[in-house]
Design a protein around this motif. Structure first.
Motif, mmCIF file in Angstrom:
data_model
loop_
_atom_site.group_PDB
_atom_site.id
_atom_site.type_symbol
_atom_site.label_atom_id
_atom_site.label_comp_id
_atom_site.label_asym_id
_atom_site.label_seq_id
_atom_site.Cartn_x
_atom_site.Cartn_y
_atom_site.Cartn_z
ATOM 1 N N THR A 4 0.831 -1.208 0.000
ATOM 2 C CA THR A 4 0.000 0.000 0.000
ATOM 3 C C THR A 4 0.866 1.259 0.000
ATOM 4 O O THR A 4 0.598 2.222 -0.725
ATOM 5 C CB THR A 4 -0.926 -0.009 1.228
ATOM 6 O OG1 THR A 4 -1.743 -1.183 1.191
ATOM 7 C CG2 THR A 4 -1.814 1.220 1.249
ATOM 8 N N LEU B 30 2.460 1.688 -3.456
ATOM 9 C CA LEU B 30 1.460 2.085 -4.446
ATOM 10 C C LEU B 30 1.204 3.581 -4.408
ATOM 11 O O LEU B 30 0.912 4.212 -5.441
ATOM 12 C CB LEU B 30 0.153 1.322 -4.226
ATOM 13 C CG LEU B 30 0.151 -0.167 -4.577
ATOM 14 C CD1 LEU B 30 -1.108 -0.844 -4.048
ATOM 15 C CD2 LEU B 30 0.275 -0.390 -6.080
ATOM 16 N N ASP B 31 1.293 4.155 -3.219
ATOM 17 C CA ASP B 31 1.125 5.600 -3.079
ATOM 18 C C ASP B 31 2.318 6.374 -3.629
ATOM 19 O O ASP B 31 2.186 7.533 -4.029
ATOM 20 C CB ASP B 31 0.919 5.973 -1.605
ATOM 21 C CG ASP B 31 -0.440 5.534 -1.074
ATOM 22 O OD1 ASP B 31 -1.355 5.314 -1.902
ATOM 23 O OD2 ASP B 31 -0.586 5.393 0.154
ATOM 24 N N SER C 241 -0.789 1.733 -10.544
ATOM 25 C CA SER C 241 -1.035 1.610 -9.101
ATOM 26 C C SER C 241 -2.519 1.768 -8.790
ATOM 27 O O SER C 241 -3.055 1.097 -7.897
ATOM 28 C CB SER C 241 -0.213 2.640 -8.332
ATOM 29 O OG SER C 241 1.161 2.343 -8.438
ATOM 30 N N THR D 13 -4.694 -1.069 -6.929
ATOM 31 C CA THR D 13 -5.374 -0.712 -5.681
ATOM 32 C C THR D 13 -6.857 -1.031 -5.767
ATOM 33 O O THR D 13 -7.444 -1.609 -4.840
ATOM 34 C CB THR D 13 -5.170 0.779 -5.369
ATOM 35 O OG1 THR D 13 -3.772 1.039 -5.217
ATOM 36 C CG2 THR D 13 -5.900 1.174 -4.093
#
Length: 502
Positions: free
Chosen positions: A134, A137-138, A268, A272
């Protein structure tokens, strides 16, 4: 030359007692024989170099996968399981020290913290893997996911030897012994570690140490859980470049192959949405959170808060699992293990009514059933078991093995002609021996005594175990005669255990 330490053997005993020798098979009765004369067993195993210990190829069976197909899983002979666990104990601290710092959450899977019979006192590491994913991905616009084809079965044993020695040069003798031990298990095939023992997790992580370092040198971020690798970058071109280099590195150095079917490039945002923010994943997360309420090890657990509600919660949970298109292994295990831990019997009927669906987690199903089965429950479940006696799910070796082993241990089930035939009409002599003990079937034992030397190791020991129901003079005379003629140490240990405990 390498000799197992007493600490390693005592750890192996505690690990197998508290957990398992294989994640996929029932724990065999032979371990009780080893623990009964543990000082003698330790003395024998510590008296010689590991290479001089007799090793036998493991039992292999198939287990069905949720989406179709099968995987092969293993159960080592009991003494081999002790030795393999002890070897992993000797190597695990050095392997852990050589891995990338856990704070970086790069190698997330199963960080080793050897304590109280466990290799993984710190947990499985899955939450770290998801959290790191996570976070990355940011930070980056693209993610490439890949894994290794048939990873455990393709591990090159000489590279495992090299990896263990690299983690600590003082382990060179043990690294060589581990390679030789696994070669013997594999009947001299140079690839593959057994699927099932926790020790194989230690070995697999050793092999991937240099892979993590290789990826970190390529200029892209990554995180890994066992052979599930995720690469992150703002440049799809860079990710493809690194994938090509990784493919070549794995092949040239480890003879491992990247799975083309499971290799995918995503933005991403796409990843997500697909893996973290969709209805299915949100529902699973909610369900896991509700199961955590029943964890007696949680800080805020209070049994008085629930009254009869856990039954309703678990029924709802198992119904939701059943409604998915394919069995979610992790979620199914969470629900079943929660019910088992709290001895809640209400989901038993659902598991048997939808038995084909739950066949991939048959081990958890049967361990749960053992926990909640008393005489009234056996009476209630007997018709459901009779209904699945001819289920297609029982065509799978390991599924039938587990169900036979469960049925064989309850007189209520063995009184059913259909269930008795399921056990005695099968090919698993281990479970027939359990049934003979349960029903005091002396005739079965006597019919196998004369042919015991024609049986394999598991079969011989099953007959020895069942001989405890023979009249004492017959049993003692026969076991003494057998012990005097048998060249196999484990057979003699089982015979002695039966003599002293029958």
């Amino acid at each position: 030359m390498a000799i197992l330490s007493e600490a390693a053997l005592d750890f192996a005993k505690k690990h197998i007692e508290r957990y398992y020798d294989s994640d996929f098979f029932p724990k065999s009765a032979e371990f009780q024989a080893l623990w009964h004369q543990w000082d003698e067993v330790k003395k024998e195993l510590m008296s010689k170099n590991v290479s001089k210990i007799w090793v036998t190829p493991p039992r292999a069976m198939t287990i069905v996968k949720p989406k179709g197909g099968f995987r092969v899983v293993h159960q080592l002979e009991p003494v081999d399981a002790v030795v393999y666990t002890a070897l992993a104990y000797e190597a695990a601290p050095s392997i852990e020290a050589a891995r990338i710092d856990p704070a970086e959450r790069v190698a997330c899977s199963y960080r080793f913290k050897v304590a109280d019979g466990s290799f993984f006192a710190g947990g499985s590491g899955w939450t770290d893997f998801e959290a790191k994913t996570t976070e990355l991905l940011d930070q980056f616009s693209h993610v490439l996911v890949t894994d290794i084809t048939d990873f455990y079965n393709q591990i090159y044993l000489h590279r495992l030897n090299n990896a263990i020695e690299s983690s600590n040069p003082a382990l060179k003798p043990f690294a060589a012994e581990i390679e030789n031990f696994l070669l013997t298990l594999n009947s001299k095939a140079s690839q593959g570690v057994p699927v099932g023992p926790a020790a194989s997790i230690v070995m697999s992580e050793a092999v991937l140490i240099d892979v993590d370092h290789f990826l970190r040198s390529q200029g892209v971020a990554h995180t890994r859980y066992v052979d599930d690798i995720r690469l992150f970058s703002d440049s799809p071109r860079d990710l493809q470049r690194v994938l090509e280099k990784l493919t070549l590195y794995l092949y040239e150095i480890h003879r491992l192959t990247v799975s083309s079917e499971k290799t995918q490039l995503h933005t991403s945002a796409e990843f997500t949405a697909k893996h973290f923010h969709n209805h299915y994943e949100d529902e699973k997360s909610e369900l896991r959170d509700s199961l955590e309420e029943f964890n007696p090890y949680a800080d805020d657990y209070d049994e008085s808060d629930f009254d009869d509600e856990p039954d309703d919660e678990l029924v709802t949970a198992i119904q939701r699992v059943i409604n998915y298109e394919h069995l979610d292994l992790g979620l199914a295990r969470s629900v079943i293990r929660t019910a088992r831990r709290n001895s809640i019997d209400v989901i038993a009927q659902y598991l048997l009514e939808h038995f084909d669906f739950f066949a991939p987690v048959v081990n958890d199903v049967v361990l749960y059933l053992h926990e909640v089965t008393d005489s009234p429950m056996a009476h209630a479940l007997r018709p459901k078991l009779e209904a699945i006696a001819n289920s297609p799910a029982l065509d799978t070796q390991l599924v039938r093995f587990w169900i036979e082993s469960y049925v064989a241990q309850y007189p209520e089930y063995m009184a059913s002609p259909a269930l008795s035939q399921l056990v005695y009409g099968g090919t698993n002599i281990d479970n027939q021996a359990l049934a003979a003990i349960t029903t005091k079937n002396v005739a079965w034992v006597r019919s196998h005594k004369a042919s015991i030397y024609n049986l394999g190791g598991w079969g011989r020991r099953a007959v020895l175990h069942a001989s405890r129901i023979l009249p004492s003079d017959e049993r003692i005379h026969w076991l003494k005669l057998f012990s005097g003629n048998s060249p196999v140490l484990l057979d003699r240990w089982v015979a002695k255990w039966v003599q002293e405990t029958a």
